[in-house]
Write an enzyme that holds these catalytic residues in place. Sequence first.
Site, PDB file in Angstrom:
ATOM      1  CB  SER A   1      -0.937   0.016   1.209  1.00  0.00           C
ATOM      2  OG  SER A   1      -1.740   1.179   1.137  1.00  0.00           O
TER       3      SER A   1
ATOM      4  CG  HIS B   1      -3.744  -1.295  -1.958  1.00  0.00           C
ATOM      5  ND1 HIS B   1      -4.835  -2.039  -2.377  1.00  0.00           N
ATOM      6  CD2 HIS B   1      -4.226  -0.420  -1.039  1.00  0.00           C
ATOM      7  CE1 HIS B   1      -5.916  -1.626  -1.732  1.00  0.00           C
ATOM      8  NE2 HIS B   1      -5.579  -0.635  -0.919  1.00  0.00           N
TER       9      HIS B   1
ATOM     10  CG  ASP C   1      -5.147   2.961  -0.083  1.00  0.00           C
ATOM     11  OD1 ASP C   1      -6.119   2.197  -0.227  1.00  0.00           O
ATOM     12  OD2 ASP C   1      -4.107   2.647   0.525  1.00  0.00           O
TER      13      ASP C   1
ATOM     14  CG  MET D   1      -8.230   7.887   0.764  1.00  0.00           C
ATOM     15  SD  MET D   1      -7.519   8.027   2.414  1.00  0.00           S
ATOM     16  CE  MET D   1      -6.767   6.427   2.591  1.00  0.00           C
TER      17      MET D   1
ATOM     18  CG  HIS E   1      -9.071   0.710  -1.708  1.00  0.00           C
ATOM     19  ND1 HIS E   1      -8.647   0.575  -0.401  1.00  0.00           N
ATOM     20  CD2 HIS E   1     -10.426   0.726  -1.656  1.00  0.00           C
ATOM     21  CE1 HIS E   1      -9.694   0.509   0.400  1.00  0.00           C
ATOM     22  NE2 HIS E   1     -10.791   0.617  -0.335  1.00  0.00           N
TER      23      HIS E   1
ATOM     24  CG  MET F   1     -11.333   4.077   0.271  1.00  0.00           C
ATOM     25  SD  MET F   1      -9.961   4.021   1.429  1.00  0.00           S
ATOM     26  CE  MET F   1      -8.604   3.967   0.290  1.00  0.00           C
TER      27      MET F   1
ATOM     28  CG  MET G   1     -12.487  -1.582   3.864  1.00  0.00           C
ATOM     29  SD  MET G   1     -10.874  -1.339   3.088  1.00  0.00           S
ATOM     30  CE  MET G   1      -9.947  -0.513   4.400  1.00  0.00           C
TER      31      MET G   1
ATOM     32  N   GLY H   1      -9.574   5.019   5.470  1.00  0.00           N
ATOM     33  CA  GLY H   1      -9.211   6.427   5.564  1.00  0.00           C
ATOM     34  C   GLY H   1      -7.767   6.667   5.985  1.00  0.00           C
ATOM     35  CG  PHE H   2      -6.657   7.974   8.702  1.00  0.00           C
ATOM     36  CD1 PHE H   2      -5.949   9.147   8.452  1.00  0.00           C
ATOM     37  CD2 PHE H   2      -8.032   8.046   8.896  1.00  0.00           C
ATOM     38  CE1 PHE H   2      -6.598  10.365   8.413  1.00  0.00           C
ATOM     39  CE2 PHE H   2      -8.697   9.271   8.848  1.00  0.00           C
ATOM     40  CZ  PHE H   2      -7.984  10.437   8.604  1.00  0.00           C
ATOM     41  N   GLY H   3      -3.785   4.820   7.189  1.00  0.00           N
ATOM     42  CA  GLY H   3      -2.900   3.688   7.405  1.00  0.00           C
ATOM     43  C   GLY H   3      -2.533   3.587   8.874  1.00  0.00           C
ATOM     44  N   GLY H   4      -1.902   2.497   9.239  1.00  0.00           N
ATOM     45  CA  GLY H   4      -1.338   2.356  10.584  1.00  0.00           C
ATOM     46  C   GLY H   4      -2.342   2.057  11.683  1.00  0.00           C
TER      47      GLY H   4
ATOM     48  CG  ASP I   1      -6.722  -2.055   2.554  1.00  0.00           C
ATOM     49  OD1 ASP I   1      -5.694  -1.835   3.221  1.00  0.00           O
ATOM     50  OD2 ASP I   1      -7.192  -1.253   1.714  1.00  0.00           O
ATOM     51  N   GLY I   2      -5.863  -3.400   5.900  1.00  0.00           N
ATOM     52  CA  GLY I   2      -5.860  -2.695   7.178  1.00  0.00           C
ATOM     53  C   GLY I   2      -5.273  -3.527   8.302  1.00  0.00           C
TER      54      GLY I   2
ATOM     55  CB  SER J   1       2.390   0.720   8.782  1.00  0.00           C
ATOM     56  OG  SER J   1       1.048   1.017   8.655  1.00  0.00           O
TER      57      SER J   1
HETATM   58  C1  DX5 Z   1      -6.823   2.451   4.575  1.00  0.00           C
HETATM   59  C2  DX5 Z   1      -6.193   2.023   3.292  1.00  0.00           C
HETATM   60  C3  DX5 Z   1      -5.119   1.000   3.419  1.00  0.00           C
HETATM   61  C4  DX5 Z   1      -3.925   1.417   4.232  1.00  0.00           C
HETATM   62  C5  DX5 Z   1      -3.445   0.192   4.949  1.00  0.00           C
HETATM   63  O1  DX5 Z   1      -8.012   3.091   4.338  1.00  0.00           O
HETATM   64  O2  DX5 Z   1      -7.184   1.492   2.414  1.00  0.00           O
HETATM   65  O3  DX5 Z   1      -4.713   0.484   2.156  1.00  0.00           O
HETATM   66  O4  DX5 Z   1      -2.861   1.951   3.497  1.00  0.00           O
HETATM   67  O5  DX5 Z   1      -2.440   0.552   5.809  1.00  0.00           O
HETATM   68  P1  DX5 Z   1      -1.875  -0.404   6.950  1.00  0.00           P
HETATM   69  O6  DX5 Z   1      -1.345  -1.656   6.280  1.00  0.00           O
HETATM   70  O7  DX5 Z   1      -0.816   0.444   7.565  1.00  0.00           O
HETATM   71  O8  DX5 Z   1      -3.015  -0.709   7.882  1.00  0.00           O
HETATM   72 ZN    ZN Z   2      -6.600   0.381   0.607  1.00  0.00          ZN
END
Ligand code: DX5
Ligand code: ZN
Length: 219
Positions: free
Chosen positions: A12, A37, A39, A41, A70, A72, A141, A146-149, A179-180, A202
């Site tokens: 990602s 991947h 993302d 948004m 992806h 969003m 999901m 919306g956010f990584g990590g 994903d996530g 991450s």
């Molecule tokens: C979140 C994204 C993910 C995100 C995953 O909305 O769709 O693709 O980058 O990040 P990690 O692997 O850090 O949870």
């Molecule tokens: Zn994603």
Amino acid sequence: MEKKNKTLVAASLLAADFSQLGKDIGRVEQAGADWLHYDVMDGTFVPNISFGKVVLDSIKGIITKPVDVHLMIDDPARYIKDFAVKGVGSVTVHHESAPDIRPALKAIRAAGCLAGVSVKPKTPVSVVEPYIDLVDMILIMTVEPGFGGQSFMTDMLDKIAAARALADSTGRNIHIEVDGGINDKTAALVKAHGADVLVSGSYLFKAKDPAAAVSLLKA
Ligand code: DX5
Ligand code: ZN
């Protein structure tokens, strides 16, 4: 005997260092990631804004692995032509992002990409049943998008199994992507429940040895 898909890892890019995006892409590709991947948004469908067509256009020339887009964003049918392009293998849209997601799925396939549908944590996978014939991949999901990590939601495991059962009931080869919060520990859980495409942000980008991280995700 049913044939099982081999596990694919989708790196990602949201977790990349954008001051050296080309270098980071090369690093995860070399490490053995199967897909990149991507993302997108819009700040409306999810409370964050990431990147869009301009960045995709500029990395197209250096990538060697299929891009896994992806989306969003609200009403994604408006933007399929921007993202279902050369170098992109799959485009996933959210069930919740339009009253009827079918036109978007049809447009993705018409452009020659795999059509994916994603469901947020609170949406049951059964919503996909009426249009499963238009779907090549179901993205579950395992965090709120919306956010990584963020931390993996263990209560999504049953939904992964339900998605796998729905996919297999068609007799077609439908990918189940997650994903996530995917890392070496949660990877084992999601694979045991039927996932075959693992998105990792991450965990993979922060790894000192990304090749070892990819191997652990696949092991
Ligand atoms: C979140 C994204 C993910 C995100 C995953 O909305 O769709 O693709 O980058 O990040 P990690 O692997 O850090 O949870
Ligand atoms: Zn994603």
